[in-house]
Design a protein around this motif. Sequence first.
Motif, PDB file in Angstrom:
ATOM      1  N   ALA A  90       0.787  -1.171  -0.014  1.00 56.56           N
ATOM      2  CA  ALA A  90       0.073  -0.104  -0.330  1.00 56.56           C
ATOM      3  C   ALA A  90       0.943   1.261  -0.043  1.00 56.56           C
ATOM      4  O   ALA A  90       0.409   2.286  -0.171  1.00 56.56           O
ATOM      5  CB  ALA A  90      -0.989  -0.142   1.088  1.00 56.56           C
ATOM      6  N   VAL A  91       2.277   1.012   0.059  1.00 51.26           N
ATOM      7  CA  VAL A  91       3.085   2.281   0.225  1.00 51.26           C
ATOM      8  C   VAL A  91       3.457   2.572  -1.220  1.00 51.26           C
ATOM      9  O   VAL A  91       4.295   1.413  -1.967  1.00 51.26           O
ATOM     10  CB  VAL A  91       4.381   1.973   0.934  1.00 51.26           C
ATOM     11  CG1 VAL A  91       5.274   3.064   0.971  1.00 51.26           C
ATOM     12  CG2 VAL A  91       4.074   1.724   2.521  1.00 51.26           C
ATOM     13  N   PRO A  92       3.133   3.696  -1.926  1.00 49.44           N
ATOM     14  CA  PRO A  92       3.483   3.747  -3.290  1.00 49.44           C
ATOM     15  C   PRO A  92       4.621   3.793  -3.805  1.00 49.44           C
ATOM     16  O   PRO A  92       5.286   3.089  -4.887  1.00 49.44           O
ATOM     17  CB  PRO A  92       2.909   5.349  -3.612  1.00 49.44           C
ATOM     18  CG  PRO A  92       1.900   5.675  -2.451  1.00 49.44           C
ATOM     19  CD  PRO A  92       2.197   4.861  -1.232  1.00 49.44           C
ATOM     20  N   ASP A  93       5.813   4.301  -2.888  1.00 45.30           N
ATOM     21  CA  ASP A  93       7.106   4.033  -3.271  1.00 45.30           C
ATOM     22  C   ASP A  93       8.041   2.996  -2.530  1.00 45.30           C
ATOM     23  O   ASP A  93       9.028   3.144  -2.672  1.00 45.30           O
ATOM     24  CB  ASP A  93       7.814   5.576  -3.206  1.00 45.30           C
ATOM     25  CG  ASP A  93       8.068   5.890  -1.754  1.00 45.30           C
ATOM     26  OD1 ASP A  93       7.337   5.405  -0.744  1.00 45.30           O
ATOM     27  OD2 ASP A  93       8.679   6.880  -1.304  1.00 45.30           O
ATOM     28  N   HIS A  94       7.161   2.040  -2.179  1.00 46.98           N
ATOM     29  CA  HIS A  94       7.979   0.991  -1.409  1.00 46.98           C
ATOM     30  C   HIS A  94       8.756   0.366  -2.467  1.00 46.98           C
ATOM     31  O   HIS A  94       8.634   0.017  -3.793  1.00 46.98           O
ATOM     32  CB  HIS A  94       6.872  -0.211  -1.112  1.00 46.98           C
ATOM     33  CG  HIS A  94       7.634  -1.458  -0.459  1.00 46.98           C
ATOM     34  ND1 HIS A  94       7.400  -2.536  -1.087  1.00 46.98           N
ATOM     35  CD2 HIS A  94       8.190  -1.399   0.601  1.00 46.98           C
ATOM     36  CE1 HIS A  94       8.287  -3.517  -0.472  1.00 46.98           C
ATOM     37  NE2 HIS A  94       8.347  -2.931   0.811  1.00 46.98           N
ATOM     38  N   ILE A  95      10.155   0.011  -1.715  1.00 46.24           N
ATOM     39  CA  ILE A  95      11.192  -0.682  -2.533  1.00 46.24           C
ATOM     40  C   ILE A  95      11.163  -2.130  -2.307  1.00 46.24           C
ATOM     41  O   ILE A  95      11.356  -2.529  -1.211  1.00 46.24           O
ATOM     42  CB  ILE A  95      12.452  -0.101  -2.199  1.00 46.24           C
ATOM     43  CG1 ILE A  95      12.820   1.287  -2.451  1.00 46.24           C
ATOM     44  CG2 ILE A  95      13.397  -0.850  -3.051  1.00 46.24           C
ATOM     45  CD1 ILE A  95      13.884   2.095  -1.991  1.00 46.24           C
ATOM     46  N   ALA A  96      10.660  -2.947  -3.227  1.00 46.03           N
ATOM     47  CA  ALA A  96      10.457  -4.200  -3.065  1.00 46.03           C
ATOM     48  C   ALA A  96      11.840  -5.277  -3.364  1.00 46.03           C
ATOM     49  O   ALA A  96      11.975  -5.412  -4.410  1.00 46.03           O
ATOM     50  CB  ALA A  96       9.212  -5.068  -3.912  1.00 46.03           C
ATOM     51  N   CYS A  97      12.562  -5.627  -2.406  1.00 41.57           N
ATOM     52  CA  CYS A  97      13.575  -6.109  -2.310  1.00 41.57           C
ATOM     53  C   CYS A  97      13.293  -7.745  -2.552  1.00 41.57           C
ATOM     54  O   CYS A  97      13.666  -8.599  -3.063  1.00 41.57           O
ATOM     55  CB  CYS A  97      14.600  -6.092  -1.339  1.00 41.57           C
ATOM     56  SG  CYS A  97      15.204  -4.239  -1.367  1.00 41.57           S
ATOM     57  N   ASP A  98      12.224  -8.177  -1.675  1.00 39.47           N
ATOM     58  CA  ASP A  98      11.683  -9.462  -1.332  1.00 39.47           C
ATOM     59  C   ASP A  98      10.280  -9.692  -1.692  1.00 39.47           C
ATOM     60  O   ASP A  98       9.558  -8.933  -0.772  1.00 39.47           O
ATOM     61  CB  ASP A  98      12.145  -9.981  -0.071  1.00 39.47           C
ATOM     62  CG  ASP A  98      11.914 -11.678   0.087  1.00 39.47           C
ATOM     63  OD1 ASP A  98      11.160 -12.151  -0.515  1.00 39.47           O
ATOM     64  OD2 ASP A  98      12.179 -12.103   1.187  1.00 39.47           O
ATOM     65  N   ALA A  99       9.808 -10.131  -2.696  1.00 38.28           N
ATOM     66  CA  ALA A  99       8.524 -10.362  -3.046  1.00 38.28           C
ATOM     67  C   ALA A  99       7.526 -10.902  -1.860  1.00 38.28           C
ATOM     68  O   ALA A  99       6.301 -10.588  -1.554  1.00 38.28           O
ATOM     69  CB  ALA A  99       8.074 -10.837  -4.354  1.00 38.28           C
ATOM     70  N   ALA A 100       8.300 -11.504  -0.968  1.00 39.63           N
ATOM     71  CA  ALA A 100       7.538 -12.021   0.198  1.00 39.63           C
ATOM     72  C   ALA A 100       7.506 -11.410   1.466  1.00 39.63           C
ATOM     73  O   ALA A 100       6.583 -11.591   2.165  1.00 39.63           O
ATOM     74  CB  ALA A 100       8.323 -13.376   0.992  1.00 39.63           C
ATOM     75  N   SER A 101       7.720 -10.188   1.258  1.00 39.35           N
ATOM     76  CA  SER A 101       7.655  -9.141   2.360  1.00 39.35           C
ATOM     77  C   SER A 101       6.333  -8.408   2.325  1.00 39.35           C
ATOM     78  O   SER A 101       5.932  -7.966   1.235  1.00 39.35           O
ATOM     79  CB  SER A 101       8.799  -8.037   2.416  1.00 39.35           C
ATOM     80  OG  SER A 101       9.896  -8.681   2.680  1.00 39.35           O
ATOM     81  N   ARG A 102       5.587  -8.517   3.545  1.00 36.75           N
ATOM     82  CA  ARG A 102       4.097  -7.735   3.520  1.00 36.75           C
ATOM     83  C   ARG A 102       4.085  -6.716   4.464  1.00 36.75           C
ATOM     84  O   ARG A 102       3.490  -6.037   4.252  1.00 36.75           O
ATOM     85  CB  ARG A 102       3.348  -8.849   3.979  1.00 36.75           C
ATOM     86  CG  ARG A 102       3.237 -10.155   2.926  1.00 36.75           C
ATOM     87  CD  ARG A 102       2.605  -9.519   1.480  1.00 36.75           C
ATOM     88  NE  ARG A 102       1.235  -8.762   1.630  1.00 36.75           N
ATOM     89  CZ  ARG A 102       0.087  -9.259   1.831  1.00 36.75           C
ATOM     90  NH1 ARG A 102      -0.113 -10.767   1.881  1.00 36.75           N
ATOM     91  NH2 ARG A 102      -0.860  -8.567   1.912  1.00 36.75           N
ATOM     92  N   SER A 103       4.881  -6.699   5.605  1.00 37.12           N
ATOM     93  CA  SER A 103       5.091  -5.754   6.482  1.00 37.12           C
ATOM     94  C   SER A 103       6.199  -5.250   7.013  1.00 37.12           C
ATOM     95  O   SER A 103       7.287  -6.096   6.515  1.00 37.12           O
ATOM     96  CB  SER A 103       4.214  -6.138   7.830  1.00 37.12           C
ATOM     97  OG  SER A 103       4.712  -7.020   8.690  1.00 37.12           O
ATOM     98  N   GLU A 104       6.639  -4.002   7.520  1.00 39.94           N
ATOM     99  CA  GLU A 104       7.939  -3.444   7.689  1.00 39.94           C
ATOM    100  C   GLU A 104       7.976  -2.497   8.886  1.00 39.94           C
ATOM    101  O   GLU A 104       7.014  -1.799   9.302  1.00 39.94           O
ATOM    102  CB  GLU A 104       8.346  -2.870   6.402  1.00 39.94           C
ATOM    103  CG  GLU A 104      10.040  -2.434   6.413  1.00 39.94           C
ATOM    104  CD  GLU A 104      10.452  -1.914   5.161  1.00 39.94           C
ATOM    105  OE1 GLU A 104      11.548  -2.010   4.892  1.00 39.94           O
ATOM    106  OE2 GLU A 104       9.595  -1.882   4.075  1.00 39.94           O
TER     107      GLU A 104
END
Length: 150
Positions: A90-104
Amino acid sequence: MTDYASLERQLSALLDTRDWLTNAAQTSAFLMHTLEDLNWVGFYLQRQPETLILGPFQGQPACNPIPFSRGVCGAAARTRETQRIDDVHAVPDHIACDAASRSELVVPVLVDGKVWGVLDIDSPRPARFSAEDQAGIERLCRIFIDASDL
């Protein structure tokens, strides 16, 4: 429910050197193996203006570098405030390093009011981090800071 007081005592005992690199590696490994439902834990360091570079971590290979202007880590460094994200998609500029990540959860590491880096923790479970987790991990991060020559 995580016993953060116990984790604080354990981490304090583990960090038996002033060396920041050793302590960052130990802190990353400790958190990865003592907290549940994590897929990445590590530090990004400010070594260039307005940019974070990858430091000691546990997990899949990671994105590098990260500008202060992008992503959850960048937001933590830019605002100097912890970022707790229930759904990274839901974070528009999230940098997806691991597609499995859902929360941070990203805690800024501040030394004398300046950004030294951030502690980044990812989970494959949505809404993994509660306000209690945030407060506990912020205290653990403080132990790392106080134990290290940064």
